[in-house]
Design a protein around this motif. Structure first.
Motif, PDB file in Angstrom:
ATOM      1  N   GLY A 248     -17.039   1.713  -0.994  1.00 58.29           N
ATOM      2  CA  GLY A 248     -16.457   2.838  -0.276  1.00 58.29           C
ATOM      3  C   GLY A 248     -15.004   2.608   0.098  1.00 58.29           C
ATOM      4  N   LEU A 249     -14.260   1.910  -0.754  1.00 59.37           N
ATOM      5  CA  LEU A 249     -12.857   1.623  -0.458  1.00 59.37           C
ATOM      6  C   LEU A 249     -11.972   2.807  -0.837  1.00 59.37           C
ATOM      7  CD1 LEU A 249     -12.721  -2.033  -1.837  1.00 59.37           C
ATOM      8  CD2 LEU A 249     -12.829  -1.321   0.558  1.00 59.37           C
ATOM      9  N   PRO A 250     -10.820   2.952  -0.175  1.00 61.86           N
ATOM     10  CA  PRO A 250      -9.893   4.036  -0.516  1.00 61.86           C
ATOM     11  C   PRO A 250      -9.379   3.890  -1.945  1.00 61.86           C
ATOM     12  CG  PRO A 250      -9.321   3.043   1.608  1.00 61.86           C
ATOM     13  CD  PRO A 250     -10.342   2.150   0.967  1.00 61.86           C
ATOM     14  N   GLU A 251      -9.097   5.007  -2.596  1.00 60.36           N
ATOM     15  CA  GLU A 251      -8.632   4.975  -3.981  1.00 60.36           C
ATOM     16  C   GLU A 251      -7.297   4.255  -4.122  1.00 60.36           C
ATOM     17  OE1 GLU A 251     -10.078   5.865  -6.713  1.00 60.36           O
ATOM     18  OE2 GLU A 251     -11.871   6.814  -5.882  1.00 60.36           O
ATOM     19  N   ASP A 252      -6.446   4.293  -3.085  1.00 61.26           N
ATOM     20  CA  ASP A 252      -5.125   3.690  -3.218  1.00 61.26           C
ATOM     21  C   ASP A 252      -5.169   2.163  -3.220  1.00 61.26           C
ATOM     22  OD1 ASP A 252      -5.686   3.187  -0.555  1.00 61.26           O
ATOM     23  OD2 ASP A 252      -3.804   4.002   0.233  1.00 61.26           O
ATOM     24  N   ILE A 253      -6.353   1.589  -3.107  1.00 67.97           N
ATOM     25  CA  ILE A 253      -6.468   0.131  -3.113  1.00 67.97           C
ATOM     26  C   ILE A 253      -5.978  -0.451  -4.435  1.00 67.97           C
ATOM     27  CG2 ILE A 253      -8.796  -0.199  -4.076  1.00 67.97           C
ATOM     28  CD1 ILE A 253      -7.468  -1.859  -0.897  1.00 67.97           C
ATOM     29  N   TYR A 254      -6.028   0.340  -5.514  1.00 64.94           N
ATOM     30  CA  TYR A 254      -5.570  -0.113  -6.821  1.00 64.94           C
ATOM     31  C   TYR A 254      -4.108   0.235  -7.094  1.00 64.94           C
ATOM     32  CZ  TYR A 254     -10.509  -0.787  -8.113  1.00 64.94           C
ATOM     33  OH  TYR A 254     -11.814  -1.197  -8.174  1.00 64.94           O
ATOM     34  N   ASP A 255      -3.514   1.060  -6.250  1.00 63.20           N
ATOM     35  CA  ASP A 255      -2.189   1.591  -6.533  1.00 63.20           C
ATOM     36  C   ASP A 255      -1.083   0.986  -5.675  1.00 63.20           C
ATOM     37  OD1 ASP A 255      -3.315   3.428  -8.389  1.00 63.20           O
ATOM     38  OD2 ASP A 255      -3.871   4.740  -6.725  1.00 63.20           O
ATOM     39  N   VAL A 256      -1.460   0.357  -4.572  1.00 63.87           N
ATOM     40  CA  VAL A 256      -0.474  -0.105  -3.599  1.00 63.87           C
ATOM     41  C   VAL A 256      -0.553  -1.620  -3.448  1.00 63.87           C
ATOM     42  CG1 VAL A 256       0.345   0.152  -1.231  1.00 63.87           C
ATOM     43  CG2 VAL A 256      -0.705   2.090  -2.383  1.00 63.87           C
ATOM     44  N   THR A 257       0.589  -2.276  -3.476  1.00 58.68           N
ATOM     45  CA  THR A 257       0.633  -3.737  -3.385  1.00 58.68           C
ATOM     46  C   THR A 257       0.220  -4.212  -1.995  1.00 58.68           C
ATOM     47  OG1 THR A 257       2.946  -3.748  -2.692  1.00 58.68           O
ATOM     48  CG2 THR A 257       2.504  -3.829  -5.064  1.00 58.68           C
ATOM     49  N   PRO A 258      -0.155  -5.490  -1.867  1.00 56.67           N
ATOM     50  CA  PRO A 258      -0.581  -6.008  -0.566  1.00 56.67           C
ATOM     51  C   PRO A 258       0.449  -5.804   0.541  1.00 56.67           C
ATOM     52  CG  PRO A 258      -1.130  -7.571  -2.289  1.00 56.67           C
ATOM     53  CD  PRO A 258      -0.312  -6.499  -2.935  1.00 56.67           C
TER      54      PRO A 258
END
Length: 419
Positions: A248-258
């Motif tokens: 259930g993680l947000p979609e932007d977890i793959y798009d935004v750097t740490p």
């Protein structure tokens, strides 16, 4: 891990239970068969097999997975789904690391990273200025680290007269990958690797992280495209799961750097008026991985404003184990799903769990559990004297024994299935 994560959370909620209770017969949590509680494609696959004996602790089922890469203990069915995806991802990465293309990428990367790092260190100007201060530490001592590691790889290749095995490159690549994690562009490349595999880029699975670093670095620094494939195959059937679905993680977890996520998370907490010492505690807590931290805060930012959100952040900041954080995050997501259809008036902390206050004055507590047995701990929770006469609902995704269902009914709880 045999201790009950949910039991730990519930145990913090039984303070104040009236000491004078009518003795009742308590249940011993049952042992289940994996064959009966898991879908066929999760029982076994090319690289894993789930043991059939599944003990429970009154809240969650505890699974054991034997795999080609070790034994994994899973708390709950959601964890099983996540672990299977990660096992298959490791298999895919290992296959890639034995390929000629991987060897070619690593060979190309031997000299390339030195120049790239020189540019970053000697001309930090524009690229570094654009990054938030929270990511400054990513670039510390990166030049010497990468340079030394790359030169060692080059020396190894030269001494072999070009005859380096896939395993040699894999070992060398591991060192380069670890040293190179913070180079500009590598973070985004690794996020793309995680997206293709459908895994949490910040998973606590150390082997998965090691293999992602190694493979991503070889292709990133070697200037080659990495195409692993997004569909994970288990037991011959495509399960096509992603971290955003299983956790259930947000979609932007793959798009935004740490670093960018850290900046967003800090801004969200400041908007919720979380005190700075608590914000610092959130960032310093190793159990709050980047993905789970961002998931909790993103979900909480969509809930009704008020002091309850600060209490929930404070509680999350104090969690000590990764699986506790996963459970807490799942419970909060469950409340958010309920809020989307039946809006809450406010959110608050109930013991160590997030809860929502409904418009009909019911206090709704999320319990993303597998199977509830009527143990003494569960009974103590149901009988909390600070909720005597209160209107209360338990939102659960699992099942209850007949004794547990009767016990909750007799203590005036409404139980709502969230399956």
């Amino acid at each position: 891990m045999k201790n009950a994560i949910v039991g730990w959370i519930m145990a913090g909620m039984v303070l104040g239970v009236a000491s004078a209770q009518i003795p009742q017969a308590y249940e011993i949590p049952p042992v289940f068969s994996a064959l009966k509680v898991l879908p066929p494609d999760q029982l076994q696959g090319p690289h894993f097999r789930v043991r059939d004996s599944v003990p429970s602790d009154g809240y969650m089922m505890h699974f054991t997975i034997d795999s080609d890469y070790g034994v994994f203990n899973c708390v709950g069915r959601q964890h099983v789904s996540q672990q299977i995806v990660e096992i298959e991802a490791i298999a895919k990465l290992l296959k890639v690391s034995r390929s000629d293309l991987f060897a070619e990428g690593l060979k190309r990367s031997v000299e390339a990273p030195i120049d790239a790092v020189k540019n970053i260190v000697a001309e930090p100007g524009e690229s570094v200025k654009k990054l938030p201060k929270t990511v400054g530490h990513f670039f510390s001592k990166v030049g010497s680290s990468i340079g030394n590691t790359a030169r060692k790889v080059g020396k190894k290749f030269d001494e072999s007269d070009g005859e380096v095995t896939g395993e040699d490159w894999a070992t060398a690549g591991r060192g380069v990958g670890n040293a190179a994690k913070s180079i500009a562009g590598f973070d985004k490349a690794k996020l793309d690797t995680a997206r293709q595999l459908g895994v949490d880029p910040y998973s606590d699975n150390k082997l998965l992280q090691e293999e992602m670093d190694k493979v991503t670095w070889a292709f990133f620094a070697g200037g080659l495209p990495l195409r692993i494939g997004a569909t994970v195959v288990s037991g011959g059937a495509s399960v096509a799961l992603t971290a955003t679905k299983t956790l259930g993680l947000p979609e932007d977890i793959y798009d935004v750097t740490p670093g960018e996520l850290a900046l967003r998370d800090r801004v969200m907490m400041q908007a919720m008026e979380v005190p700075e010492p608590v914000i610092d505690q959130v960032f310093m807590n190793p159990a709050l991985t980047i993905s789970l931290r961002h998931g909790i805060l993103t979900t909480l930012s969509k809930m009704p404003p008020g002091p309850g959100r600060v209490e929930i952040v404070q509680s999350a900041a104090g969690l000590e184990q990764y699986r506790q954080v996963v459970f807490f995050h799942t419970a909060l997501n469950q409340l958010a799903a309920r809020h989307a259809t039946t809006p809450y008036v406010a959110v608050k902390l109930f013991g160590r769990l997030p809860a929502g206050l409904a418009a009909d004055d019911y206090l709704e507590i999320a319990a993303p559990v597998d199977y509830v047995s009527w143990t003494q701990q569960v009974a103590d929770f149901a009988r909390r004297d600070d909720l005597t006469g209160a209107r209360k609902r338990l939102l659960t995704t699992g099942q209850m024994s007949k004794a547990a269902a009767t016990g909750f009914a007799e203590t005036n709880w409404q139980v709502v299935s969230m399956k």
